[in-house]
Structures are given as structure tokens and as C-alpha cells.
Scaffold this motif. Structure first.
Motif, mmCIF file in Angstrom:
data_model
loop_
_atom_site.group_PDB
_atom_site.id
_atom_site.type_symbol
_atom_site.label_atom_id
_atom_site.label_comp_id
_atom_site.label_asym_id
_atom_site.label_seq_id
_atom_site.Cartn_x
_atom_site.Cartn_y
_atom_site.Cartn_z
ATOM 1 N N PHE A 1 0.859 -1.176 0.000
ATOM 2 C CA PHE A 1 0.000 0.000 0.000
ATOM 3 C C PHE A 1 0.901 1.232 0.000
ATOM 4 O O PHE A 1 1.750 1.379 0.871
ATOM 5 C CB PHE A 1 -0.908 -0.016 1.236
ATOM 6 C CG PHE A 1 -1.787 1.181 1.383
ATOM 7 C CD1 PHE A 1 -2.660 1.557 0.376
ATOM 8 C CD2 PHE A 1 -1.762 1.930 2.548
ATOM 9 C CE1 PHE A 1 -3.489 2.667 0.527
ATOM 10 C CE2 PHE A 1 -2.583 3.027 2.712
ATOM 11 C CZ PHE A 1 -3.452 3.392 1.695
ATOM 12 N N VAL B 1 1.324 5.377 0.033
ATOM 13 C CA VAL B 1 0.747 6.685 0.354
ATOM 14 C C VAL B 1 1.853 7.688 0.053
ATOM 15 O O VAL B 1 2.772 7.870 0.848
ATOM 16 C CB VAL B 1 0.295 6.776 1.829
ATOM 17 C CG1 VAL B 1 -0.303 8.142 2.118
ATOM 18 C CG2 VAL B 1 -0.682 5.677 2.165
ATOM 19 N N TRP C 1 0.733 -4.573 4.017
ATOM 20 C CA TRP C 1 -0.617 -4.544 4.593
ATOM 21 C C TRP C 1 -0.979 -5.928 5.111
ATOM 22 O O TRP C 1 -0.921 -6.901 4.367
ATOM 23 C CB TRP C 1 -1.632 -4.110 3.541
ATOM 24 C CG TRP C 1 -2.986 -3.894 4.115
ATOM 25 C CD1 TRP C 1 -3.898 -4.860 4.455
ATOM 26 C CD2 TRP C 1 -3.595 -2.652 4.431
ATOM 27 N NE1 TRP C 1 -5.030 -4.285 4.968
ATOM 28 C CE2 TRP C 1 -4.872 -2.927 4.964
ATOM 29 C CE3 TRP C 1 -3.181 -1.317 4.307
ATOM 30 C CZ2 TRP C 1 -5.736 -1.923 5.371
ATOM 31 C CZ3 TRP C 1 -4.040 -0.324 4.711
ATOM 32 C CH2 TRP C 1 -5.298 -0.624 5.235
ATOM 33 N N ILE D 1 -11.641 -2.253 4.382
ATOM 34 C CA ILE D 1 -10.260 -2.007 3.948
ATOM 35 C C ILE D 1 -10.167 -0.655 3.253
ATOM 36 O O ILE D 1 -9.238 0.123 3.502
ATOM 37 C CB ILE D 1 -9.759 -3.155 3.039
ATOM 38 C CG1 ILE D 1 -9.654 -4.444 3.858
ATOM 39 C CG2 ILE D 1 -8.433 -2.808 2.386
ATOM 40 C CD1 ILE D 1 -9.432 -5.698 3.033
ATOM 41 N N LYS E 1 -7.847 2.492 4.418
ATOM 42 C CA LYS E 1 -6.876 3.126 3.526
ATOM 43 C C LYS E 1 -7.148 4.627 3.394
ATOM 44 O O LYS E 1 -6.207 5.434 3.409
ATOM 45 C CB LYS E 1 -6.896 2.459 2.145
ATOM 46 C CG LYS E 1 -6.274 1.079 2.159
ATOM 47 C CD LYS E 1 -6.290 0.424 0.792
ATOM 48 C CE LYS E 1 -5.568 -0.910 0.838
ATOM 49 N NZ LYS E 1 -5.523 -1.577 -0.466
ATOM 50 N N GLU F 1 -4.556 7.695 4.176
ATOM 51 C CA GLU F 1 -4.253 8.687 3.132
ATOM 52 C C GLU F 1 -4.560 10.110 3.594
ATOM 53 O O GLU F 1 -3.900 11.053 3.176
ATOM 54 C CB GLU F 1 -5.054 8.364 1.870
ATOM 55 C CG GLU F 1 -4.575 7.123 1.172
ATOM 56 C CD GLU F 1 -5.513 6.635 0.079
ATOM 57 O OE1 GLU F 1 -5.016 5.919 -0.816
ATOM 58 O OE2 GLU F 1 -6.722 6.953 0.107
#
Length: 153
Positions: free
Chosen positions: A19, A21, A28, A43, A47, A51
Motif C-alpha cells: 500500500f 501513500v 498490509w 479495507i 486506507k 491517506e
């Protein structure tokens, strides 16, 4: 006297794709008694929380891992990054109101990792220690990100 010892229940850890960012890349992990109880929407909500967090992971070139831990009907979201070479930093969120929020922890003595989360954290500490012994270039970073845990904890 007959004392019967029962084992503590296990949970399962599974991993997903890396994942990203911004500049930060995370492994993850989903953690639950039954992984199927972690929905795609949960999920996605987790996320979005990361973010949009105040941590500004977009601007930091970090590596780390995330544990989305289903605890009964709720979640803990543990966002961990490696900083200063050997320090594990953590932000904790929970979904107590139906959306993920920062867990304000202002006491001196606070909970860290439960017995199930520690299985993942142990794996990650060993993977990071191995990474620290490399040249730390992009190939080594990718090898760290590819070294994943999955199974019973």
C-alpha cells in the motif's frame, strides 16, 4: 486436583499488496479470527483514513507495515513505520463511531501490541533487522516489502 488448561484462541494474519501513500510504502496485513469478516469496504475505509491522516505519509520516504485488526465487530488500525534506522513508530486508529479515528493515548503506561499482533510485529522486526544489514538501496527495500508473514498467530 484436575486442572484443565485451555489454549488461547488463535487468529489468522493474511497479507495484501503493498500500500503506497505518496512516498511511503507499507506492507498490509489483515488480522482476524475469520479473515472473510474483513470486508473490502472496511479495507477501503482504513486506507482512506491513512491517506488523509495528519501524519503526512505522502511527504515522507518511509517503509513500514499496517495491521488492520478485527476485534469482535470493531477494528484497530495500526500504522507502523521504521524511522531513525531501528525505531518502530506507530499511529493507532479505531473505528468506534463507524469510521476510523485517531486513538488519543495520553497516559504514561498504555497498551501496545496484543498477543496476536505481536506475531506480525516479531516477523517485521526480523525482516527489518535483515534489511538494515543490506546496502539499503531500492532492490533491498523491495526485498523487505516482499518478505511477508501469513498464517496463524
Amino acid at each position: 486436583m484436575d486442572t484443565k488448561i485451555t489454549s488461547y484462541p488463535s487468529k489468522t494474519a493474511s497479507h495484501q499488496d503493498t500500500f503506497k501513500v505518496g512516498k511511503t510504502r507499507f506492507k498490509w496485513y489483515n488480522l482476524a479470527e475469520n479473515i472473510e469478516n474483513i470486508s473490502t469496504q472496511d479495507i477501503m475505509n482504513a486506507k482512506a483514513c491513512i491517506e488523509n491522516s495528519d501524519e503526512k505519509f505522502q511527504n515522507i520516504n518511509d517503509l513500514g507495515f499496517i495491521i488492520l485488526h478485527r476485534c469482535g465487530e470493531n477494528y484497530l488500525l495500526l500504522v507502523c513505520t521504521w524511522r531513525n534506522e531501528n525505531e518502530l513508530w506507530e499511529s493507532v486508529y479505531y473505528d468506534g463511531s463507524g469510521k476510523f479515528e485517531i486513538w488519543e493515548r495520553k497516559s504514561n503506561h498504555i497498551p501496545t501490541y496484543c498477543v496476536w499482533e505481536m506475531g506480525i510485529v516479531y516477523h517485521e522486526s526480523q525482516a527489518w533487522k535483515k534489511f538494515l544489514g543490506t546496502d539499503r538501496e531500492e532492490n533491498s527495500k523491495q526485498q523487505y516489502l516482499d518478505h511477508l508473514f501469513e498464517g496463524e498467530v
